[in-house]
Write an enzyme that holds these catalytic residues in place. Structure first.
Site, PDB file in Angstrom:
ATOM      1  N   HIS A 161      -2.780 -15.268   9.488  1.00  0.00           N
ATOM      2  CA  HIS A 161      -2.348 -13.864   9.538  1.00  0.00           C
ATOM      3  C   HIS A 161      -3.481 -12.878   9.786  1.00  0.00           C
ATOM      4  O   HIS A 161      -3.297 -11.676   9.614  1.00  0.00           O
ATOM      5  CB  HIS A 161      -1.595 -13.460   8.269  1.00  0.00           C
ATOM      6  CG  HIS A 161      -0.450 -14.362   7.947  1.00  0.00           C
ATOM      7  ND1 HIS A 161       0.542 -14.658   8.862  1.00  0.00           N
ATOM      8  CD2 HIS A 161      -0.145 -15.049   6.826  1.00  0.00           C
ATOM      9  CE1 HIS A 161       1.415 -15.481   8.299  1.00  0.00           C
ATOM     10  NE2 HIS A 161       1.017 -15.750   7.076  1.00  0.00           N
TER      11      HIS A 161
ATOM     12  N   PRO B 123       0.791  -1.220   0.000  1.00  0.00           N
ATOM     13  CA  PRO B 123       0.000   0.000   0.000  1.00  0.00           C
ATOM     14  C   PRO B 123       0.825   1.272   0.000  1.00  0.00           C
ATOM     15  O   PRO B 123       1.571   1.538   0.931  1.00  0.00           O
ATOM     16  CB  PRO B 123      -0.775  -0.123   1.313  1.00  0.00           C
ATOM     17  CG  PRO B 123      -0.027  -1.125   2.142  1.00  0.00           C
ATOM     18  CD  PRO B 123       1.146  -1.597   1.366  1.00  0.00           C
ATOM     19  N   GLU B 124       0.671   2.028  -1.025  1.00  0.00           N
ATOM     20  CA  GLU B 124       1.158   3.401  -1.005  1.00  0.00           C
ATOM     21  C   GLU B 124      -0.064   4.284  -0.844  1.00  0.00           C
ATOM     22  O   GLU B 124      -1.155   3.788  -0.582  1.00  0.00           O
ATOM     23  CB  GLU B 124       1.923   3.722  -2.299  1.00  0.00           C
ATOM     24  CG  GLU B 124       3.186   2.867  -2.450  1.00  0.00           C
ATOM     25  CD  GLU B 124       4.033   3.275  -3.645  1.00  0.00           C
ATOM     26  OE1 GLU B 124       4.042   4.476  -3.982  1.00  0.00           O
ATOM     27  OE2 GLU B 124       4.672   2.413  -4.239  1.00  0.00           O
TER      28      GLU B 124
ATOM     29  N   ARG C 195       3.552 -10.167   6.743  1.00  0.00           N
ATOM     30  CA  ARG C 195       4.916  -9.790   7.121  1.00  0.00           C
ATOM     31  C   ARG C 195       4.979  -9.029   8.439  1.00  0.00           C
ATOM     32  O   ARG C 195       6.060  -8.793   8.959  1.00  0.00           O
ATOM     33  CB  ARG C 195       5.546  -8.953   6.011  1.00  0.00           C
ATOM     34  CG  ARG C 195       5.889  -9.803   4.824  1.00  0.00           C
ATOM     35  CD  ARG C 195       6.441  -8.966   3.694  1.00  0.00           C
ATOM     36  NE  ARG C 195       7.820  -8.595   3.936  1.00  0.00           N
ATOM     37  CZ  ARG C 195       8.534  -7.891   3.079  1.00  0.00           C
ATOM     38  NH1 ARG C 195       7.991  -7.481   1.967  1.00  0.00           N
ATOM     39  NH2 ARG C 195       9.773  -7.598   3.342  1.00  0.00           N
TER      40      ARG C 195
END
Length: 271
Positions: free
Chosen positions: A91, A2-3, A110
């Site tokens: 996750h 995500p930017e 992550r």
DNA sequence: ATGCGGACCTGTTAGC
DNA sequence: TGCTAACAGGTCCGCA
């Protein structure tokens, strides 16, 4: 993942589901994100009502009557609305159950993201305080970039990816904006003229706005708050296109590492 | 003050 | 087919 455009896409997708909604329950399965998940998510968030969902750079700000939840998706995080019957999967680190039965679910393989809390003005939080201007707002000007870059030897690409210089610009859109502006990504930031920074500010705004309009860029599995992928990927000019012909001149796009990040550019069109 | 490298993690892919 | 290494959208921190 995500930017800025992806985070904005998530914000727009989630806002109608969370705004004016009360939080009923919070389940934390994994506390170990980049920083430990704030304990206030369990002590203060249940019972609170989300007043607004805003974005600052790549941070999402859930403002409630008890304080503000600050969320960052890191490299692989996602926030989506799940139905109460969907079992948590791998996750799925945090569930925020909302009045009405649906769940705001945080997933992050992550674990580079974070879920923090502040009772004060989030703009004053240590992580947000030094963020540069929003690139889609008027505050990002050529003059500003020019002034901040004087005497800087740092390559322009890492310069514009520095969140203290501009908020929200990551590897994809830095690469794209520099291509559109015709600026070589390795050029020292302090050796770029004011007119060229004017071009760059315009390119940044243009590429980010276009990506927001298309729901962001889906590289692997990014989906917006409503579950649909972003469609900007097919509009990328250089990112992920090393070896392909340059859209401008047809020469092979080159790739290398600049500031420890993979970078694609045209050695002919970008100077 | 600036700039560099390492750190945090898991998953996917390229190469042998 | 299987193992290993490199790489991936972020960004903070400590050191020179």
């Amino acid at each position: 993942m995500p930017e800025l455009p992806e985070v904005e896409t998530v914000r727009r997708g989630l806002a109608p589901h969370v705004e004016a909604r009360r939080v009923e329950r919070v389940v934390v399965r994994e506390r170990n994100l980049r920083w430990p998940v704030a304990s206030e998510l369990r002590s203060l968030l249940p019972g609170a009502t989300v007043a607004s969902l805003r974005r600052r750079g790549k941070y999402l700000l859930f403002r409630t009557n008890a304080g503000t939840l600050i969320a960052h998706l890191g490299m692989s995080g996602s926030l989506r609305i799940a139905s109460a019957s969907e079992p948590a999967g791998r996750h799925d680190h945090v569930d925020i159950r909302l009045a009405g039965g649906r769940i705001l679910r945080y997933n992050d393989p992550r674990r580079f993201g974070c879920l923090l809390w502040t009772r004060r003005d989030p703009a004053e939080h240590a992580l947000l305080r030094h963020l540069g201007p929003e690139p889609l707002e008027r505050e990002l000007t050529a003059d500003y970039l020019y002034e901040r870059s004087r005497k800087r030897k740092l390559a322009v690409k890492p310069f514009i990816m520095d969140s203290r210089v501009v908020a929200g610009v990551g590897n994809i859109y830095a690469s794209e904006a520099l291509f559109l502006a015709g600026i070589h990504p390795a050029r020292p930031a302090g050796r770029i003229s004011l007119p060229r920074y004017d071009k760059l500010a315009g390119s940044l705004r243009q590429v980010l706005a276009a990506a927001v309009r298309r729901g962001g860029t889906t590289l692997r599995d990014f989906v917006g708050g409503d579950g649909s992928p972003g469609y900007f990927r097919q509009h990328l000019q250089v990112y992920e296109r090393a070896g392909e012909p340059c859209p401008g001149c047809g020469r092979k796009l080159r790739s290398g590492r600049i500031g420890q990040r993979g970078t694609v550019y045209c050695g002919h069109c970008q100077r």
